[in-house]
Design a protein around this motif. Structure first.
Motif, short mmCIF file in Angstrom:
data_model
loop_
_atom_site.label_atom_id
_atom_site.label_comp_id
_atom_site.label_asym_id
_atom_site.label_seq_id
_atom_site.Cartn_x
_atom_site.Cartn_y
_atom_site.Cartn_z
N THR A 118 -17.09 35.06 28.25
CA THR A 118 -16.57 33.86 28.91
C THR A 118 -17.66 32.80 29.00
O THR A 118 -18.33 32.62 30.02
N PHE A 119 -17.89 32.12 27.90
CA PHE A 119 -18.86 31.02 27.83
C PHE A 119 -18.38 30.04 26.77
O PHE A 119 -17.49 30.34 25.98
N GLY A 120 -18.95 28.85 26.79
CA GLY A 120 -18.52 27.84 25.83
C GLY A 120 -19.55 26.74 25.68
O GLY A 120 -20.58 26.73 26.35
N VAL A 121 -19.26 25.83 24.78
CA VAL A 121 -20.11 24.65 24.55
C VAL A 121 -19.32 23.42 24.96
O VAL A 121 -18.16 23.27 24.56
N ILE A 122 -19.93 22.57 25.77
CA ILE A 122 -19.25 21.36 26.25
C ILE A 122 -20.02 20.13 25.78
O ILE A 122 -21.23 20.03 26.00
N PRO A 139 -17.13 29.54 21.19
CA PRO A 139 -17.79 30.10 20.01
C PRO A 139 -17.25 31.47 19.60
O PRO A 139 -17.34 31.84 18.43
N VAL A 140 -16.73 32.21 20.56
CA VAL A 140 -16.24 33.56 20.25
C VAL A 140 -14.98 33.48 19.39
O VAL A 140 -14.85 34.19 18.38
N MET A 141 -14.05 32.63 19.75
CA MET A 141 -12.79 32.50 19.02
C MET A 141 -12.82 31.37 17.99
O MET A 141 -11.88 31.21 17.21
N LEU A 207 -14.39 31.83 37.38
CA LEU A 207 -14.83 32.45 36.13
C LEU A 207 -16.32 32.28 35.90
O LEU A 207 -16.85 32.80 34.92
N ARG A 208 -17.00 31.55 36.79
CA ARG A 208 -18.42 31.24 36.61
C ARG A 208 -18.65 30.52 35.28
O ARG A 208 -19.70 30.70 34.64
N CYS A 209 -17.70 29.71 34.88
CA CYS A 209 -17.81 29.00 33.60
C CYS A 209 -16.87 27.80 33.62
O CYS A 209 -15.66 27.95 33.53
N SER A 210 -17.43 26.61 33.75
CA SER A 210 -16.61 25.40 33.78
C SER A 210 -15.81 25.23 32.51
O SER A 210 -14.66 24.78 32.53
N ALA A 211 -16.40 25.60 31.36
CA ALA A 211 -15.72 25.43 30.08
C ALA A 211 -14.37 26.13 30.07
O ALA A 211 -13.34 25.53 29.73
N HIS A 212 -14.35 27.39 30.44
CA HIS A 212 -13.10 28.14 30.38
C HIS A 212 -12.17 27.83 31.55
O HIS A 212 -10.94 27.91 31.42
#
Length: 305
Positions: A118-122, A139-141, A207-212
């Motif tokens: 559960t991470f992403g690039v913004i 990046p995972v999907m 989720l501790r992740c703003s991206a998701h």
């Protein structure tokens, strides 16, 4: 320059936006994914606490994206999370910049460092602090949700040539809402009162992740996201995309979001009526202003990057 100048709101062409997406995908392929679940302890460091982490993936991906953006837009101001942690003065340039890009190279660094996907690039583009373009990449999907101010929010899967519009939910009454609230980031004197509101909702988590969290909102899977400890790189893209998907994104006091300001609470919701109900439910937060979080520990995802 001022925001009253007769300039177009849209500052990027389709070709430029595609080039930015390709740049982000290359950075993820080169600097992020090869390190996922392969980080050595020496590649993970604390910034301000054990919850506030940075990795070699964060540093290297940000540098690569920043270099690419400057090649495309030589006069743009670049505000990257890791660069700001070393020199916070760059934040002062946001309000006066005709074109500014923000970069969160690995949003959800705590998750990333612990092996959670559960991470992403913004990446966002700002015009005098106002978000006008947002991109949130997984990046995972290998897919992205992106959009311009005033346009649709689109889910794109580049390798499959899939491109579809996404929309926020229909919202509803407080008891029927599902959303994200970072209780652990609330001011200490507000946490107990905030905790007491949680049973009013159908479901609340973080989720501790703003991206998701923002991606879930604009796809209609949740109804709201409440954020504090605001930063330009965490929140700007989500503000644009929420509007593009049919939702409402404003500061809890009703003010328009501006990336040059980091104090207060940002409330993104599925529609106007739901936003208003939530504003009323959280009105106790406005009794005293939220204290600004130190910029090196102010990620909307709770210091995870």
């Amino acid at each position: 320059m001022t925001d009253s100048l007769p300039m177009p709101i849209s500052v990027l062409s389709r070709a430029q936006k595609t080039s930015i997406l390709n740049l982000v995908r290359r950075a993820a392929k080169t600097e992020i994914m090869p390190r996922f679940r392969r980080l050595d302890a020496k590649e993970i460091a604390q910034k301000t606490s054990r919850l506030d982490l940075v990795t070699e993936a964060d540093r290297n991906a940000e540098k690569m994206i920043a270099r690419g953006l400057l090649r495309m837009f030589p006069n743009a101001v670049i505000v990257g999370e890791e660069a700001v942690s070393e020199n916070a003065a760059v934040l002062d340039k946001i309000a006066g910049a005709e074109l500014c890009f923000t970069i969160d190279p690995v949003d959800g660094t705590w998750n990333f460092a612990k092996g959670l996907a559960t991470f992403g690039v913004i990446v966002s583009a700002l015009r005098f602090g106002k978000p006008v373009f947002g991109l949130i990449y997984d990046p995972v999907m290998d897919d992205v949700i992106w959009g311009d101010l005033g346009g649709p929010a689109e889910m794109t899967v580049p390798t499959k040539r899939v491109n579809r519009e996404v929309y926020t939910s229909e919202g509803g009454e407080i008891a029927d809402l599902y959303g994200y609230i970072p209780l652990y980031m609330m001011p200490l004197d507000k946490r107990a009162e905030m905790a007491a509101t949680l049973p009013r909702f159908e479901h609340v988590q973080s989720l501790r992740c703003s991206a998701h969290q923002d991606r879930m909102l604009v796809q209609g899977h949740v109804d709201f996201v409440l954020s504090t400890g605001l930063t330009p790189w965490d929140n700007s893209a989500g503000v644009v995309l929420t509007g593009c998907a049919g939702g409402v994104a404003r500061m809890l006091d009703g003010a328009e979001f501006n990336a040059a300001k980091t104090e207060g609470y940002l409330l993104c919701a599925s529609d106007e009526a739901t936003w208003t109900r939530l504003r009323d439910a959280f009105s106790f937060l406005l009794e005293t202003p939220a204290a600004p979080v130190p910029i090196e520990d102010s990620d909307g995802d709770g210091g995870e990057g």
